[in-house]
Design an enzyme around this catalytic site. Structure first.
Site, PDB file in Angstrom:
ATOM      1  N   CYS A  93       0.838  -1.182   0.000  1.00 33.72           N
ATOM      2  CA  CYS A  93       0.000   0.000   0.000  1.00 33.72           C
ATOM      3  C   CYS A  93       0.878   1.238   0.000  1.00 33.72           C
ATOM      4  O   CYS A  93       2.071   1.175  -0.258  1.00 33.72           O
ATOM      5  CB  CYS A  93      -0.895   0.013   1.244  1.00 33.72           C
TER       6      CYS A  93
ATOM      7  N   ASP B 216      -2.778  -9.029   7.917  1.00 29.77           N
ATOM      8  CA  ASP B 216      -1.526  -9.213   8.654  1.00 29.77           C
ATOM      9  C   ASP B 216      -1.130  -7.949   9.413  1.00 29.77           C
ATOM     10  O   ASP B 216      -0.451  -8.007  10.438  1.00 29.77           O
ATOM     11  CB  ASP B 216      -0.405  -9.624   7.696  1.00 29.77           C
TER      12      ASP B 216
ATOM     13  N   ILE C 229      12.233 -10.124 -18.891  1.00 26.68           N
ATOM     14  CA  ILE C 229      12.561  -8.988 -19.749  1.00 26.68           C
ATOM     15  C   ILE C 229      13.618  -9.432 -20.753  1.00 26.68           C
ATOM     16  O   ILE C 229      14.668  -9.962 -20.369  1.00 26.68           O
ATOM     17  CB  ILE C 229      13.109  -7.804 -18.926  1.00 26.68           C
TER      18      ILE C 229
END
Length: 672
Positions: free
Chosen positions: A2, A104, A301
């Site tokens: 977040c 959590d 990649i």
């Protein structure tokens, strides 16, 4: 994963503006597109906000942050993941704790209430940054994980302290100043930063493994720092001798890495893996596939330069594990086309467009509906995988070898490290008196960047150049290093300690990690940086990390059964994007960006660089008589020049508070 933000004012009766908190969350919407929350604690002068990326407990109402404790004493905003949290929750529940969510994050509140912060931190395992306000003590704690995987910044204003997961979050607050410091500018041009610093005046990072405590006393905020964890190698004489039980270390590495991978497969959403052609990511994919017994989604990649492309080995590993393999192939001009957007997210300059490549890869991960990938970052730091470590081992850790063996080592180093000269290895030996005094030698990992000082200093605008004329960037970095963690350690341990404190946190985990991953709402989990694994790796004797000409020897042996033979036998190749000088099309893309951001008008407006010196740098790069090794260095310097100008455009020229307010309006995020 977040984003977090908050305000702690000097006066308890100075209530933070709720919409400002919402705007701070909105400008990092990319970190948390699944919802937002804010809390202003009455009569405290404290408010937090949070932008949420839902990975564990997908119920938005139940898991919305910030969390407030049942007795209204504690306020928490958390970014990251705590592993092994189910066991901790069960123990706390048995002791009377009542949880409101399955997140959590909530374990911090209950651990802190019962055991205090110090005991709480010893139990937290994972990558995290959080803010915790304790109304009882009128104090706020800003905490960052042990290696600095998750970012956390703070600054002081006339009113108090503002913090957030990204610099732009702080800049969204109208009272936070937005200006370069001259020292910060200097360090942006030479790549390596002073730990805990940023490019901007007055803005600090919480250092890895550190708690910053802000407490209010008599209407004033007092700020203190406390190191709760550090990279602690054994004293040199504590390592076992030549009769070491090699197999026990191989088994120990395998055991700890498997546990770290298994814990990081915990999520309420699908988990994939990044896959290059290196031992690290191949080991992570192999263990993940074995642990889940499913086809793991792997993302690779690919570059259009054979010297830098690792897709053939990645394809072999993907086939061996039955992975669902996605390859993103990048052409020369793809990288600079997205350079400006990448700098918005990195919030610092980058010397190589690998950061852009990883930004583009996280886009594709997001498009494939994955929010979580496991990565191989940290392996080279723990097991001495970089060319700089082998060089320091050869120069400072093998005094006992006969001259003939030392000569063969030297020849091998010269032969195998040509691509890295001027970037990851210095063109010529560079000595920093401050580093020599602190640790006995100047680590090879900082030499290429400190040696850029003579190139970078003339590039700085005259007035700012005068401010740093007597400034020693090497001393500024060396002064931050804890001498007690260096004294009595093996030379290889000292070199690894410096890399972990500088390049790992300031480069690999920022513009090569969190910032470009979370730019597209994608959480990366570097299993090698599990601190239980790391603490075990620190005990592996240096000659088992680098054995003969094999770097990461103990890891190779631990993962031998998983790896393709070509990879098991292959020497470490640092994962980089092809520099600009390697492709005319790529160089033209650089010139196009320079026409916009390094024009005389743009340079004069920003007041950061000397335009004549900028022109001279480009002329030297385009001179066919300039040696390739010097062009590698100039590629990096030009990227940094572009970077500082783009940073000025993004964060000083742009009205960031207004941009944040507009972003909140577009999202429909508003205070009640």
């Amino acid at each position: 994963m977040c984003g977090i933000a908050g305000i702690f004012n000097q006066r308890a009766d100075q209530t933070p503006d709720a919409q400002t908190l919402v705007n701070m969350a909105a400008i990092m919407h990319h970190r948390g597109p699944d919802g937002f929350g804010y809390e202003v604690m009455p009569d405290t002068g404290v408010g937090f906000s949070h932008a949420r990326l839902s990975i564990i407990d997908l119920n938005e109402d139940r898991a919305r942050q910030p969390f407030v404790s049942a007795d209204q004493r504690l306020l928490l905003a958390h970014n990251g993941e705590f592993y092994d949290f189910k066991r901790i929750r069960a123990d706390l529940t048995a002791r009377g704790a009542r949880f409101r969510s399955k997140s959590d994050s909530e374990i911090v509140l209950h651990l802190f209430e019962r055991e205090g912060l110090d005991a709480t931190l010893t139990q937290l395992r994972g990558e995290f940054a959080f803010a915790l306000y304790d109304q009882q003590d009128d104090a706020m704690y800003l905490v960052r994980d042990r290696f600095g995987i998750k970012p956390l910044y703070y600054t002081e204003t006339d009113d108090g302290v503002v913090f957030g997961s990204e610099l732009k979050v702080l800049f969204a607050h109208p009272k936070v100043k937005r200006e370069f410091s001259s020292e910060g500018l200097y360090h942006q041009l030479i790549q390596v930063m002073v730990p805990g610093s940023t490019a901007f005046a007055g803005i600090r990072q919480v250092a890895p493994g550190q708690v910053v405590k802000i407490e209010r006393r008599d209407g004033q905020l007092q700020i203190s720092e406390h190191q709760y964890w550090d990279v602690n190698f054994p004293l040199e004489q504590e390592y076992p001798g030549d009769d070491v039980d090699e197999q026990s270390y191989i088994d120990g590495v395998r055991k700890h890495l498997l546990e770290a991978v298994q814990l990081r497969l915990t999520a309420d959403v699908p988990v994939g893996c990044y896959l290059s052609g290196g031992i690290d990511s191949c080991a992570i994919l192999g263990l993940s596939a074995a642990a889940t017994q499913t086809s793991v989604k792997a993302f690779t990649i690919g570059f259009d330069s054979a010297e830098y492309d690792e897709t053939p080995i990645a394809e072999e590993m993907a086939a061996a594990t039955g992975a669902d393999h996605h390859i993103m192939r990048l052409n020369a001009d793809d990288l600079y086309d997205h350079f400006v957007k990448t700098i918005w997210h990195t919030e610092r300059t980058i010397y190589n467009t690998l950061g852009v490549a990883k930004y583009l890869m996280s886009q594709q991960v997001h498009a494939a509906n994955y929010k979580v990938v496991l990565t191989g970052e940290g392996s080279d730091e723990l097991f001495a995988g970089y060319p700089a470590f082998r060089k320091d081992m050869f120069l400072h850790g093998l005094d006992h070898l006969p001259e003939s063996e030392r000569k063969s080592w030297q020849e091998l180093l010269e032969k195998n490290n040509k691509l890295f000269k001027g970037a990851m290895l210095a063109r010529e030996e560079f000595v920093s008196p401050a580093f020599n005094a602190k640790m006995g030698f100047t680590p090879s990992c900082v030499q290429p960047w400190l040696s850029c000082a003579d190139v970078a200093l003339p590039l700085i605008a005259a007035d700012r150049r005068a401010e740093v004329a007597e400034y020693d960037p090497g001393k500024a970095i060396a002064d931050t290093l804890d001498e007690t963690m260096l004294r009595g350690r093996h030379p290889l341990d000292r070199a690894q300690y410096v890399w972990i404190k500088t390049m790992l946190e300031g480069q690999i985990l920022t513009w090569g990690g969190d910032r470009v991953d979370m730019a597209n709402s994608m959480e990366a989990r570097p299993a090698f940086l599990d601190h239980h694994l790391a603490e075990y790796a620190f005990t592996v004797p240096p000659h088992l990390r680098i054995k003969g000409n094999k770097e990461k020897y103990v890891l190779r042996e631990a993962m031998k059964g998983l790896l393709p033979e070509v990879l098991y036998k292959r020497e470490k190749f640092a994962f980089m994007a092809p520099p600009a000088h390697t492709d005319p099309k790529k160089w033209q893309a650089v010139v196009k960006l320079a026409d916009q951001f390094l024009s005389e008008e743009a340079v004069q407006e920003a007041g950061l660089l000397d335009f004549a010196a900028v022109q001279e740098t480009f002329a030297k790069h385009e001179d066919e008589n300039t040696a390739i090794e010097e062009k590698v260095q100039l590629d990096a310097v030009i990227n940094h020049m572009l970077g500082v100008q783009i940073l000025h455009h993004h964060f000083i020229k742009t009205d960031v508070p207004a941009l944040a307010a507009q972003r909140a309006k577009e999202l429909g995020w508003k205070s009640c």
